[in-house]
Every structure is written in C-alpha cells, then in structure tokens.
Enzyme design. Structure first.
Site, mmCIF file in Angstrom:
data_model
loop_
_atom_site.group_PDB
_atom_site.id
_atom_site.type_symbol
_atom_site.label_atom_id
_atom_site.label_comp_id
_atom_site.label_asym_id
_atom_site.label_seq_id
_atom_site.Cartn_x
_atom_site.Cartn_y
_atom_site.Cartn_z
ATOM 1 N N LYS A 79 0.691 -1.066 0.041
ATOM 2 C CA LYS A 79 -0.002 -0.065 -0.087
ATOM 3 C C LYS A 79 0.906 1.318 -0.004
ATOM 4 C CE LYS A 79 -3.837 -2.558 2.051
ATOM 5 N NZ LYS A 79 -4.445 -3.091 3.177
ATOM 6 N N GLN A 118 -4.994 -1.954 9.267
ATOM 7 C CA GLN A 118 -4.886 -3.459 8.717
ATOM 8 C C GLN A 118 -5.399 -4.407 9.504
ATOM 9 O OE1 GLN A 118 -3.399 -3.728 5.772
ATOM 10 N NE2 GLN A 118 -4.239 -5.837 5.915
ATOM 11 N N ASP A 137 -11.718 1.966 3.042
ATOM 12 C CA ASP A 137 -12.017 0.413 2.859
ATOM 13 C C ASP A 137 -13.411 0.367 2.723
ATOM 14 O OD1 ASP A 137 -9.591 -1.358 3.094
ATOM 15 O OD2 ASP A 137 -9.388 -1.231 5.297
#
Ligand code: NAP
Length: 284
Positions: free
Chosen positions: A52, A96, A119
C-alpha cells in the site's frame, strides 16, 4: 479453447498511472494523504502494508504509517484514530486487519470517520452502498467490477454466482453485481448442492479461502471466472479456483497472483483520491 486471462496487474497499473497523472497536476494544494495503521507483527499484514505504501508513493499520495506495538491498548488505538479523524491533511484512514485478539475490530472500524473510511467497512458506508449512495466503493469487489468493465464483460441480465458471504468480499460483491443489473445468487458453506448452483453462473466469483476449491466440473462452458481467494501454501500463493483445469472451460479467468489482488490496492488509492476531492469540494 483456453480462456482469456484477465490481467489485473496491467489494469491496476493503468489505474495507478491515471491517478499519478491527475495528482501530478495538483499545484495549489497539498497532495492526497492516506494513513495506514498496523498493530503487531503479522507477516502477511506487513507485506500488504508495504505494498500500500509503495502504491501511494508511485501515485504521489502522501502515506503516513503507524506501526504500533502488539500490546497497544484499545484506548491508544482509538486516540490515534481520533487524531487522524480530526486532521484535515488526512483523507483516508486504514486499519490493517487482522488486529491482535485483545482489540475489538468492529469497534475500531466504527470509530473511523465514514468520510475517511477508504476500506468502506464502516456501517454507514455499508448502508450507503446498500441504498445505492456509496461514499466509497469497497476495494476488492469494486476491483472485480473494474476488471469486468475493462474486458467489456457485461453484467446486466447475467446469472452471477458469488461463493462466500463475508462482509468484506462476498456480500458487497453481490450488491455491486446487483447494482449492475446482474441476477445474483450468494452461496456459502451451508449451500446445498453447490455445483448445481455454480453451473448456472455466467459470471462466477469465488471468495472462499480454500485453494483449488472450484473445479472444472463446477463451471459451465464460457463462464467468466473471477478468483478472489488468496491462500498461502507451500507451493506459493493459490486462489480458490483450480486455474489450470478451469481455464480450459471458462471464457475469461483471473489468475492468482496477478488478478484481483493488485486491483484491491488500486481501488484503495482511488478511494483516497476521492476522499481528497470531496474534502476540497466541501471547503468551497
Ligand atoms: P471469509 O470471511 O473466511 O469467508 C469465506 C466464505 O466462504 C464464507 O462466507 C464461507 O461460508 C464460505 N465458504 C467456506 N467454505 C465453503 C464451502 N465449502 N462451500 C461454500 N462456501 C464456503 O473470507 P473472506 O475474507 O471473504 O476472504 C475470502 C478469500 O478472499 C480469502 O482467501 C482471502 O484471503 C481472499 N481475499 C482476497 C482479497 C484480494 O485483494 N484479492 C481481499 C480480501 C480477501 P460461511 O459464511 O457459511 O462460513
């Protein structure tokens, strides 16, 4: 004839190049910014976070990385999220997963501002997706849609079968296919006679997490097969689909690696850019 291999690496590169071009033209404002929080030492999570970061660097997105100790308390994590929620120079916040067991993942997600939830896991974003008014598109399912679009594969009126009903892949995948006018069936571990259902699919999406689960006899000729699964095996990364045999039956198929995986990061970067644009639109 063997299936056309859908090249997620190529498509994701194209998307990143387009983003890089747009971001390079920003001259009067700060660049977009993504904050990524990793708690603990999970090796796979470290790889995801590193990728990322590399994606952000490539596109010109500022990436802030917070590597927190395994024993970080809920209070400390929420304090950091609160700080980032209130920081006008941050457009996206990503925590995460998986988090260490003592941290309640749902509660953590609920504390990310929906406007920075790149997300698209926050209940407000899930709800908005359901009613067709999304702020952010969920990254992996949206990556699948973009792959289908890139290869001019129409969804409208097609029988779409999704294996898996998780909140991060199966369910949002089904909603996106429905929003594109597919006729959607969702399968899961309690589905009876799975093969009879998958055999009806014009577009089959596998999001199970079991290597080589989808075999050639489960697929009718000319089906488009999308493999979301990623399992780490002693023979490397494997998808949910028995690629070598299913590609002889399908019309299109995604490989693992190099299919859906790279698209997930590209969509995350796009969401960060979208959050950035919306922030400045609100300032006007
Ligand atoms: P998950 O939460 O474990 O969900 C798996 C789903 O598969 C569940 O709904 C489960 O049904 C279903 N399932 C399990 N065994 C089955 C069976 N025998 N027959 C039919 N359905 C079955 O996993 P996930 O988070 O959705 O992830 C799925 C896979 O995608 C994993 O390999 C993950 O690593 C991968 N993934 C890839 C990306 C990417 O960027 N490419 C992103 C996210 C995830 P029940 O609900 O009944 O248990």
């Amino acid at each position: 004839m063997s299936a056309i291999i859908i090249d997620g690496k190529r498509v994701s590169q194209k998307i990143k190049d387009e983003l890089k071009e747009k971001i390079s033209k920003i001259d009067d404002k700060r660049p977009p910014c993504l904050a990524v929080i990793l708690v603990g030492e999970d090796p796979a999570s470290k790889v995801y976070v590193k990728n990322k970061k590399l994606g952000c660097e490539y596109c010109g997105i500022t990436s802030l990385h917070y590597y927190l100790d395994e024993n970080t308390s809920m209070e400390e994590l929420l304090q950091l999220i609160d700080k980032l929620n209130n920081d006008d120079s941050v457009d996206g916040i990503l925590v995460q997963s998986p988090l260490p067991k003592h941290l309640d993942e749902k509660y953590v997600i609920n504390n990310i501002s929906p406007r920075k939830d790149v997300d698209a896991f926050h209940p407000i974003n899930v709800g908005k997706l359901m009613i067709g008014e999304p702020i952010f598109m969920p990254c992996t399912p949206q990556g699948v849609i973009r792959l289908l679009e890139e290869y001019n594969i129409s969804i409208e009126g097609k029988n779409c079968v999704v294996i898996g009903r998780s909140n991060i892949v199966g369910k949002p995948m089904s909603i996106l296919l429905l929003s594109k006018n597919g006729t959607v069936t969702i399968c899961h571990s309690r589905t009876k006679d799975l093969k009879s259902v998958t055999k009806q699919a014009d577009i089959l999406v596998a999001a199970i997490g079991k290597p080589n689960f989808v075999t050639a006899d489960m697929v009718k000729p000319d089906t488009v097969v999308i493999d979301v699964g990623i399992s780490r095996t002693e023979n490397g990364l494997k998808g949910d689909v028995d690629f070598e045999n299913v590609k002889e039956v399908a019309s299109y198929i995604t490989p693992v690696p190099g299919g859906v995986g790279p698209m997930t990061i590209a969509m995350l970067l796009e969401n960060t850019y979208k959050g950035y644009l919306e922030f400045y639109n609100q300032q006007v």
